[in-house]
Write an enzyme that holds these catalytic residues in place. Structure first.
Site, short mmCIF file in Angstrom:
data_model
loop_
_atom_site.label_atom_id
_atom_site.label_comp_id
_atom_site.label_asym_id
_atom_site.label_seq_id
_atom_site.Cartn_x
_atom_site.Cartn_y
_atom_site.Cartn_z
N ALA A 67 0.99 -1.63 -0.38
CA ALA A 67 0.11 -0.06 0.24
C ALA A 67 0.84 1.26 -0.17
CB ALA A 67 -1.12 -0.37 1.31
N GLY A 112 -0.13 -4.78 0.85
CA GLY A 112 -1.64 -4.74 0.26
C GLY A 112 -1.77 -6.14 -1.45
N GLU A 115 -2.57 -8.90 -0.81
CA GLU A 115 -3.76 -9.20 -0.84
C GLU A 115 -4.73 -9.45 -2.19
OE1 GLU A 115 -4.60 -7.99 4.23
OE2 GLU A 115 -2.94 -5.95 2.61
N GLU A 135 3.22 -6.12 7.54
CA GLU A 135 2.60 -4.63 8.23
C GLU A 135 3.32 -4.41 9.52
OE1 GLU A 135 -0.50 -6.06 4.70
OE2 GLU A 135 0.95 -6.78 5.62
#
Length: 261
Positions: A67, A112, A115, A135
């Site tokens: 992200a 991300g 994911e 993370e």
């Protein structure tokens, strides 16, 4: 098709390829990019010209390296929930798409990006691909469904290890764990393999393919009764023109011509 700032759409032979195009940021996901992915996927739901979807990243270094840290750094508790829920909603649109979606993973698929790949129905990776949920290094956890999907794909013990250590794993280890379906040598092979798989899938009955996706998703939905979902879907298949065509073609020893009805 809509105009995008961070996404390049391309349709060939019924396959929509969505390329995340932020190579200077290693294709990191910001809010605008996530919204564009959601819009593109949902637009594909009812587009009869689109039979299957590939999601990939621009360049050879990264599928999606994570992200956008600048956005994450500004989060507070109130917006943190909204931030996570918006990402989850976008990735649910991929997971629940009735058309097959493959992640073509070239390079880093971290945070991300991992994911996003896990929200797709299948994953194909190049040999240099790296996967991880790092993370905890930022003092947070996966927020776009990673804690759930990684556990579903690789099991509780390994998922806990990967998320608590923040370690990256190779494409080869990801394949052994069941996180990746296929590993190929390079980017050319990556594209070819994705098209090969999708070509096989989209030659089948579209309604049945969509119902397979729905039934498998029901396994992990606590509000669904998976066996009942399967029985209902089987019944709906029996009412379709594709069912009549498929069984007739088998008995007549010819190739079926499915219409998706």
């Amino acid at each position: 098709m809509a105009d995008y700032q961070n996404l390049i759409p391309d349709i060939q032979n019924g396959i929509l390829t969505l390329t995340i195009n932020r190579p200077d940021k290693l294709n990191a996901l910001n809010a605008a990019t996530i919204n564009e992915i959601k819009t593109a996927i949902e637009d594909a739901y009812d587009d009869k010209d689109i039979k299957g979807i590939i999601i990939t990243g621009a360049g050879e270094k990264a599928f999606v390296a994570g992200a956008d840290i600048k956005e994450i750094a500004s989060l507070n508790a109130a917006y943190g929930r909204k931030f996570a829920e918006q990402g989850q909603e976008a990735f649910f649109s991929i997971e629940n798409c009735a058309k097959p979606v493959i992640a073509a993973v070239n390079g880093f698929a971290l945070g991300g990006g991992c994911e996003l790949a896990m929200a797709c129905h299948l994953r194909v990776a190049t040999e240099n691909a790296k996967f991880g949920q790092p993370e905890v290094n930022l003092g947070v956890i996966p927020g776009y469904g990673g804690t759930q999907r990684l556990t579903q794909l690789v099991g509780k013990g390994k998922a806990l290890e990967l998320m608590m250590t923040g370690d990256m794993i190779s494409a080869q280890e990801a394949h052994k764990l069941g996180l990746v379906n296929h590993v190929v040598s390079d980017q050319n092979e990556l594209v070819n393999k994705c098209h090969e798989i999708l070509g096989k899938i989209i030659s089948k009955a579209p309604l049945a393919v969509g119902m397979v996706i729905n039934c498998v998703n029901a396994v992990f939905d606590p509000e669904e009764k998976g066996y009942q979902t399967e029985a209902n879907s089987f019944s709906n298949c029996c009412k379709s023109e594709d069912f009549k065509e498929g069984t007739s073609a088998f008995l007549e020893k010819r190739k079926p011509e499915f219409k998706g009805a």
